[in-house]
Design a protein around this motif. Structure first.
Motif, PDB file in Angstrom:
ATOM      1  N   LEU A 103       0.810  -1.217   0.000  1.00  0.00           N
ATOM      2  CA  LEU A 103       0.000   0.000   0.000  1.00  0.00           C
ATOM      3  C   LEU A 103       0.841   1.263   0.000  1.00  0.00           C
ATOM      4  O   LEU A 103       0.424   2.297  -0.544  1.00  0.00           O
ATOM      5  N   TYR A 104       2.004   1.184   0.637  1.00  0.00           N
ATOM      6  CA  TYR A 104       2.874   2.351   0.779  1.00  0.00           C
ATOM      7  C   TYR A 104       4.248   1.821   1.166  1.00  0.00           C
ATOM      8  O   TYR A 104       4.394   0.631   1.499  1.00  0.00           O
ATOM      9  N   PHE A 137       4.749   7.239   6.230  1.00  0.00           N
ATOM     10  CA  PHE A 137       3.483   7.891   5.900  1.00  0.00           C
ATOM     11  C   PHE A 137       3.223   9.072   6.837  1.00  0.00           C
ATOM     12  O   PHE A 137       2.425   9.957   6.522  1.00  0.00           O
ATOM     13  N   VAL A 138       3.873   9.089   8.002  1.00  0.00           N
ATOM     14  CA  VAL A 138       3.781  10.256   8.903  1.00  0.00           C
ATOM     15  C   VAL A 138       4.632  11.384   8.320  1.00  0.00           C
ATOM     16  O   VAL A 138       4.144  12.472   8.062  1.00  0.00           O
ATOM     17  N   PHE A 142      10.454   8.997   9.597  1.00  0.00           N
ATOM     18  CA  PHE A 142       9.913   9.189  10.950  1.00  0.00           C
ATOM     19  C   PHE A 142      10.276   7.985  11.824  1.00  0.00           C
ATOM     20  O   PHE A 142       9.999   6.841  11.466  1.00  0.00           O
ATOM     21  N   LEU A 143      10.913   8.244  12.976  1.00  0.00           N
ATOM     22  CA  LEU A 143      11.373   7.204  13.911  1.00  0.00           C
ATOM     23  C   LEU A 143      12.166   6.112  13.183  1.00  0.00           C
ATOM     24  O   LEU A 143      12.021   4.914  13.460  1.00  0.00           O
TER      25      LEU A 143
END
Length: 426
Positions: A103-104, A137-138, A142-143
């Motif tokens: 999906l991503y 997606f954030v 990210f992290l």
């Protein structure tokens, strides 16, 4: 029968038609356990931070399994507790339909539908989940340092209790299982929940929570509750020591203080792999769970499973040590069921495309009536991967029931014989 033929006509169209389209494209997905020979001895889906995502991608797959069964069964043959005779013939073929979607970047979805199974001739959804290996997606990276070792899994899904469920037959998906039958106490359930994984340098840690329900509902029970909660945990180590030797050891726990019904040992609605064994004479219905044992710890349960796995070149050992303690809400004292299993497999030939193996499995338990019972099973099997996607296997099995009461259909019960199973999975 007409419904069954319709199902298989649809399945054939989907598998052959869509499969031919997909064959022209790249079907590889990131962090994915292959549904063929390459998925053998893979447990949790691999964790890799390298991404090949370049847009939404759909992978259509499935599995088909057909068995020829030649088993005999017997029991004490007491008046009122006789069993039906069984003979030699083909069992109902089973079929799965899988959809996996990238999906991503770092996000994948899985959905499995049983097109035909022993308990349900009509299609129904087993379950599905979302697997998150990155949080891009954030926002980008990210992290990143955390997600390098972390995986999040959310859905109505097969819960990761123990390692035995990674080697079992899941309806038609029987290519990972070197034998025909699953374990006698077949720990498998699908519940709504989430699991958090941390894997680093061979060490594996997982914690998870579910709502403890197989069939989802918001209706209140007699206690004014809509359900309960279950806790899962796994800790282990998995390392390829060198080119010849791999070692894995895990310990798992499934615990619930109270739920309306526990399904840990009775949730597989696809049915056991030995058909029509130990059925009451004159019974019109097939006990699709026959050959398994459910200790019926109905409302409270704590189950612990330890699984060692060692593979040295073509020789592999997989073991199960399991104990389950709990009770029904009407019971005063806890009861315990113990299971032990060991299997030895030798894989040989070109790319280990053939194997021979044996498994011994024993269960001793205090049943719901307070009777101490014992079940033991021996399986010997051989298999041949004709291609990566096609497996032909044969098994000889002997299963004995000891110490069951005279009012049980399993009193002095036994079944034995041979089964040949052909599996296609892609």
């Amino acid at each position: 029968m007409r419904t069954i033929f319709k199902i298989f006509a649809i399945a054939s169209f989907l598998f052959l038609g869509i499969g031919n389209i997909q064959a022209q494209n790249d079907r590889n997905l990131d962090n994915y356990r292959e549904p063929d020979k390459d998925g053998i001895n893979v447990f949790e889906a691999p964790k890799d931070t390298i991404s090949t995502f370049d847009g939404l991608k759909v992978r259509i797959g499935g599995a088909f399994a057909l068995q020829f069964q030649a088993l005999d069964n017997e029991n004490a043959n007491l008046e009122g507790y006789q069993i039906q005779g069984i003979g030699e013939n083909f069992n109902l073929p089973t079929a799965n339909f899988d959809i996996d979607v990238a999906l991503y970047e770092g996000i994948r979805m899985h959905l499995r539908t049983y097109l035909s199974s022993r308990h349900h001739n009509e299609p129904y959804v087993k379950g599905g989940y979302l697997l998150v290996d990155k949080l891009d997606f954030v926002h980008k990276n990210f992290l990143e340092d955390v997600m390098k070792y972390t995986t999040i899994k959310i859905g109505h899904m097969e819960n990761n209790y123990g390692d035995a469920h990674f080697r079992r037959s899941d309806n038609a998906q029987a290519i990972y299982n070197p034998f025909v039958g699953n374990l006698i106490m077949d720990a498998f359930t699908t519940e709504v929940g989430a699991e958090l994984y941390y894997r680093r340098n061979g060490f594996i840690g997982m914690v998870g929570f579910t709502n403890g329900k197989l069939n989802q509902s918001v209706s209140e029970n007699d206690y004014g509750k809509t359900g309960g909660a279950s806790f899962l945990a796994k800790l282990g180590y998995d390392k390829q020591i060198n080119n010849d030797l791999r070692v894995r050891l895990t310990g798992s726990m499934y615990n619930t203080g109270y739920i309306p019904n526990t399904y840990l040992y009775s949730a597989d609605r696809a049915g056991a792999r030995y058909y029509n064994v130990m059925q009451a004479l004159g019974s019109e219905s097939d006990d699709f769970r026959a050959s398994r044992y459910d200790p019926k710890l109905s409302n409270e349960i704590t189950a612990i499973m330890i699984n060692p796995f060692v593979k040295y070149r073509g020789l592999e050992f997989f073991g199960t040590i399991e104990t389950a303690t709990g009770k029904g809400s009407a019971e005063v004292d806890d009861r315990t069921a113990n299971q032990y299993a060991g299997e030895l497999i030798y894989r040989f030939g070109l790319d280990e495309n053939m194997y021979i193996g044996a498994r011994y499995n024993v269960v001793d338990a205090e049943d719901i009536s307070g009777q101490d019972v014992n079940i033991n099973r021996f399986q010997a099997a051989a298999g041949w991967f004709m291609t990566k996607n096609i497996l032909l296997k044969a098994e000889y099995v002997v299963q004995n029931y000891d110490d069951f009461s005279q009012t049980s259909i399993l009193n002095d019960g036994k079944f034995n014989g041979a089964t040949v199973e052909a599996v296609i999975s892609f």
